[in-house]
Design a protein around this motif. Sequence first.
Motif, PDB file in Angstrom:
ATOM      1  N   THR A 255       0.840  -1.026   0.043  1.00 46.12           N
ATOM      2  CA  THR A 255       0.065   0.111  -0.203  1.00 46.12           C
ATOM      3  C   THR A 255       0.900   0.995  -0.024  1.00 46.12           C
ATOM      4  O   THR A 255       2.016   1.200   0.310  1.00 46.12           O
ATOM      5  N   PRO A 256       0.244   2.352  -0.341  1.00 44.08           N
ATOM      6  CA  PRO A 256       0.955   3.589  -0.077  1.00 44.08           C
ATOM      7  C   PRO A 256       1.623   3.722   1.187  1.00 44.08           C
ATOM      8  O   PRO A 256       2.654   4.558   1.433  1.00 44.08           O
ATOM      9  N   VAL A 257       1.242   3.142   2.289  1.00 42.53           N
ATOM     10  CA  VAL A 257       1.758   3.527   3.506  1.00 42.53           C
ATOM     11  C   VAL A 257       3.086   2.949   3.594  1.00 42.53           C
ATOM     12  O   VAL A 257       4.120   3.377   4.286  1.00 42.53           O
ATOM     13  N   GLU A 258       3.192   1.648   3.118  1.00 43.16           N
ATOM     14  CA  GLU A 258       4.617   1.067   2.966  1.00 43.16           C
ATOM     15  C   GLU A 258       5.578   1.715   2.041  1.00 43.16           C
ATOM     16  O   GLU A 258       6.879   1.659   2.106  1.00 43.16           O
ATOM     17  N   ALA A 259       5.206   2.475   1.037  1.00 36.81           N
ATOM     18  CA  ALA A 259       5.915   3.182   0.451  1.00 36.81           C
ATOM     19  C   ALA A 259       6.171   4.585   0.708  1.00 36.81           C
ATOM     20  O   ALA A 259       6.755   5.398  -0.072  1.00 36.81           O
ATOM     21  N   GLY A 260       5.881   4.935   1.963  1.00 35.90           N
ATOM     22  CA  GLY A 260       6.052   5.982   2.784  1.00 35.90           C
ATOM     23  C   GLY A 260       5.330   7.261   2.231  1.00 35.90           C
ATOM     24  O   GLY A 260       5.685   8.272   2.617  1.00 35.90           O
ATOM     25  N   MET A 261       4.191   7.001   1.872  1.00 37.15           N
ATOM     26  CA  MET A 261       3.298   7.979   1.450  1.00 37.15           C
ATOM     27  C   MET A 261       2.121   8.355   2.243  1.00 37.15           C
ATOM     28  O   MET A 261       0.943   8.889   1.929  1.00 37.15           O
ATOM     29  N   ALA A 262       2.172   7.791   3.550  1.00 36.75           N
ATOM     30  CA  ALA A 262       0.860   8.041   4.428  1.00 36.75           C
ATOM     31  C   ALA A 262       0.616   9.384   4.817  1.00 36.75           C
ATOM     32  O   ALA A 262      -0.477   9.773   5.127  1.00 36.75           O
ATOM     33  N   ARG A 263       1.694  10.186   4.612  1.00 33.66           N
ATOM     34  CA  ARG A 263       1.668  11.644   4.867  1.00 33.66           C
ATOM     35  C   ARG A 263       0.522  12.276   3.655  1.00 33.66           C
ATOM     36  O   ARG A 263      -0.135  13.289   3.950  1.00 33.66           O
ATOM     37  N   ALA A 264       0.470  11.538   2.572  1.00 36.12           N
ATOM     38  CA  ALA A 264      -0.326  12.226   1.676  1.00 36.12           C
ATOM     39  C   ALA A 264      -1.865  12.303   1.809  1.00 36.12           C
ATOM     40  O   ALA A 264      -2.826  12.999   1.484  1.00 36.12           O
ATOM     41  N   PHE A 265      -2.241  11.430   2.832  1.00 34.67           N
ATOM     42  CA  PHE A 265      -3.835  11.442   3.069  1.00 34.67           C
ATOM     43  C   PHE A 265      -3.925  11.594   4.695  1.00 34.67           C
ATOM     44  O   PHE A 265      -4.870  11.390   5.263  1.00 34.67           O
ATOM     45  N   ALA A 266      -2.844  11.827   5.373  1.00 36.43           N
ATOM     46  CA  ALA A 266      -2.859  12.062   6.927  1.00 36.43           C
ATOM     47  C   ALA A 266      -3.957  13.070   7.294  1.00 36.43           C
ATOM     48  O   ALA A 266      -4.427  12.893   8.317  1.00 36.43           O
ATOM     49  N   LYS A 267      -4.045  14.084   6.732  1.00 36.99           N
ATOM     50  CA  LYS A 267      -5.053  15.384   6.998  1.00 36.99           C
ATOM     51  C   LYS A 267      -6.037  15.110   6.114  1.00 36.99           C
ATOM     52  O   LYS A 267      -6.901  16.303   6.215  1.00 36.99           O
ATOM     53  N   LYS A 268      -6.307  14.252   5.168  1.00 40.41           N
ATOM     54  CA  LYS A 268      -7.473  14.327   4.383  1.00 40.41           C
ATOM     55  C   LYS A 268      -8.701  13.749   5.018  1.00 40.41           C
ATOM     56  O   LYS A 268      -8.709  12.683   5.540  1.00 40.41           O
ATOM     57  N   GLU A 269      -9.592  14.676   4.974  1.00 41.06           N
ATOM     58  CA  GLU A 269     -10.997  14.083   5.599  1.00 41.06           C
ATOM     59  C   GLU A 269     -11.946  13.361   4.658  1.00 41.06           C
ATOM     60  O   GLU A 269     -12.655  12.599   5.291  1.00 41.06           O
ATOM     61  N   ALA A 270     -11.928  13.699   3.299  1.00 42.42           N
ATOM     62  CA  ALA A 270     -12.921  13.230   2.406  1.00 42.42           C
ATOM     63  C   ALA A 270     -12.411  11.791   2.062  1.00 42.42           C
ATOM     64  O   ALA A 270     -11.357  11.380   2.411  1.00 42.42           O
ATOM     65  N   ASP A 271     -13.400  11.230   1.622  1.00 40.58           N
ATOM     66  CA  ASP A 271     -13.417   9.717   1.281  1.00 40.58           C
ATOM     67  C   ASP A 271     -12.401   9.624   0.011  1.00 40.58           C
ATOM     68  O   ASP A 271     -12.596  10.471  -0.570  1.00 40.58           O
ATOM     69  N   PHE A 272     -11.703   8.277  -0.191  1.00 39.85           N
ATOM     70  CA  PHE A 272     -11.237   8.188  -1.293  1.00 39.85           C
ATOM     71  C   PHE A 272     -11.055   6.699  -1.540  1.00 39.85           C
ATOM     72  O   PHE A 272     -11.263   6.027  -0.337  1.00 39.85           O
ATOM     73  N   VAL A 273     -10.801   6.100  -2.590  1.00 44.25           N
ATOM     74  CA  VAL A 273     -10.860   4.659  -2.893  1.00 44.25           C
ATOM     75  C   VAL A 273      -9.578   4.003  -2.011  1.00 44.25           C
ATOM     76  O   VAL A 273      -8.393   4.396  -2.102  1.00 44.25           O
ATOM     77  N   GLY A 274      -9.977   2.865  -1.316  1.00 42.14           N
ATOM     78  CA  GLY A 274      -9.136   2.436  -0.541  1.00 42.14           C
ATOM     79  C   GLY A 274      -8.869   2.908   0.874  1.00 42.14           C
ATOM     80  O   GLY A 274      -7.902   2.630   1.801  1.00 42.14           O
ATOM     81  N   ALA A 275      -9.825   4.099   1.203  1.00 35.65           N
ATOM     82  CA  ALA A 275      -9.262   4.773   2.575  1.00 35.65           C
ATOM     83  C   ALA A 275      -9.250   4.040   3.657  1.00 35.65           C
ATOM     84  O   ALA A 275      -8.335   4.197   4.587  1.00 35.65           O
ATOM     85  N   ASP A 276     -10.303   3.189   3.785  1.00 39.79           N
ATOM     86  CA  ASP A 276     -10.459   2.521   5.278  1.00 39.79           C
ATOM     87  C   ASP A 276      -9.004   1.432   5.411  1.00 39.79           C
ATOM     88  O   ASP A 276      -8.617   1.386   6.509  1.00 39.79           O
ATOM     89  N   VAL A 277      -8.643   0.849   4.431  1.00 37.26           N
ATOM     90  CA  VAL A 277      -7.520   0.011   4.286  1.00 37.26           C
ATOM     91  C   VAL A 277      -6.412   0.759   4.789  1.00 37.26           C
ATOM     92  O   VAL A 277      -5.603   0.333   5.549  1.00 37.26           O
ATOM     93  N   MET A 278      -6.057   1.864   4.022  1.00 35.77           N
ATOM     94  CA  MET A 278      -4.947   2.669   4.340  1.00 35.77           C
ATOM     95  C   MET A 278      -4.935   3.077   5.674  1.00 35.77           C
ATOM     96  O   MET A 278      -3.750   3.281   6.077  1.00 35.77           O
ATOM     97  N   ARG A 279      -5.922   3.916   5.872  1.00 38.50           N
ATOM     98  CA  ARG A 279      -5.921   4.549   7.552  1.00 38.50           C
ATOM     99  C   ARG A 279      -5.734   3.422   8.584  1.00 38.50           C
ATOM    100  O   ARG A 279      -5.090   3.840   9.558  1.00 38.50           O
ATOM    101  N   LYS A 280      -6.276   2.474   8.187  1.00 37.99           N
ATOM    102  CA  LYS A 280      -5.723   1.136   9.400  1.00 37.99           C
ATOM    103  C   LYS A 280      -4.559   1.050   9.342  1.00 37.99           C
ATOM    104  O   LYS A 280      -3.919   0.691  10.192  1.00 37.99           O
ATOM    105  N   ARG A 281      -3.951   0.581   8.144  1.00 37.92           N
ATOM    106  CA  ARG A 281      -2.460   0.213   7.870  1.00 37.92           C
ATOM    107  C   ARG A 281      -1.679   1.422   8.332  1.00 37.92           C
ATOM    108  O   ARG A 281      -0.590   1.081   9.283  1.00 37.92           O
ATOM    109  N   ALA A 282      -1.804   2.457   8.233  1.00 41.59           N
ATOM    110  CA  ALA A 282      -1.199   3.841   8.753  1.00 41.59           C
ATOM    111  C   ALA A 282      -1.002   3.880  10.310  1.00 41.59           C
ATOM    112  O   ALA A 282      -0.226   4.169  10.691  1.00 41.59           O
ATOM    113  N   GLU A 283      -2.416   3.386  10.713  1.00 38.52           N
ATOM    114  CA  GLU A 283      -2.548   3.268  12.267  1.00 38.52           C
ATOM    115  C   GLU A 283      -1.638   2.318  12.888  1.00 38.52           C
ATOM    116  O   GLU A 283      -1.115   2.467  14.055  1.00 38.52           O
TER     117      GLU A 283
END
Length: 370
Positions: A255-283
């Motif tokens: 996922t983008p989290v493994e690619a070091g891109m968690a910062r791209a959606f860290a403050k993003k409130e709107a929904d986006f494709v794959g959001a739930d999975v990535m936010r959980k992975r980031a956590e």
Amino acid sequence: MSELLTSPLNAEHEKLGATFTAFGPWNMPLKYDNELEEHRAVRNAAGIFDLSHMGEIWVKGPDAGKFLSYSFISNLEPLKVGKAKYSMIAAEDGGIIDDLISYRFEDEKFLVVPNAGNAEIVWEELNKRAEGFDVELENESRDVAMIAVQGPKAAEILVPLVEDNKQEDVHELGYYAATMAKVARTFAIVARTGYTGEDGFEIIVYNADAPALWEELLKAGEEYDLRPCGLAARDSLRLEAGMPLYGNELSRDITPVEAGMARAFAKKEADFVGADVMRKRAEEGPQVAITGLTSDQRRAARAGAEVYVGDTKVGTVTSGQPSPTLGHPVAIALLDTSAELSDGDAVEVDIRGKRYPFTVTAMPFYKRER
């Protein structure tokens, strides 16, 4: 097997004696003479690349920014006109479909540039995601060419060819910014972006205009030792600059989290494709991380080589070769975060059955003087 696609500059490459290679669905120049000399030309002067295999997808309409923010992991709505943003498009399960750059040219007009091998996949995915958004999508991937001039002399070569009193605009163009300009009598998009770690420009024109512009740039670059460069030099340059390559470092398997891109959606409130999975992975934290390795030995680690700490396998090399600029091997690997490795830590890489010492190293390996 279908016939490989060719660039509108194919005849120019043949005249220059290029060696070709398959790159995704395209037949592109691997090198023209010596890839090491091409690499060094970009670091010391300038190189010219044919990037016509890249995709170009226009996204237009009142919901353009909102749509891209839903489709990509980054928030594209705040992007200013004339600026560009690096982002990723992910699947519902969080796997990376592609990494790409988006340029905003008007409030309701963006240009998305996906990688060559993923251009059609991204096009299909964007069409699927467009339902419910007031947007119009246009795929110009086969209609336009892209030429890159990269290196410390890039601006000196390109700017004098810019017309209509826009020379200063192009010269002062910031990094990750773009403008419309006329270059050597050719209407073009000029972006200050690149994949080499050097200053440089990427120029997008219609296919019919590409050969003449290529010739003009080569002519203008003669006094600056501009060299045509192929994919081999492009790969070694991006590796030194620590830039990931889709199919090597990036894939559906991470996922983008493994690619070091968690910062791209860290403050993003709107929904986006794959959001739930990535936010959980980031956590939870990434399970693997894209990591730099270097060695003072002569033997280079190549993609697929296994990385060890003692008898424990901790990861796999995704890209590696001797660095022409630094004079020693460099590599990028996907390493298990459970190994808790930090910069300066020692690891071993299995190269054809024998272990060689490498050191975990922060990227980029090479950084240009600004």
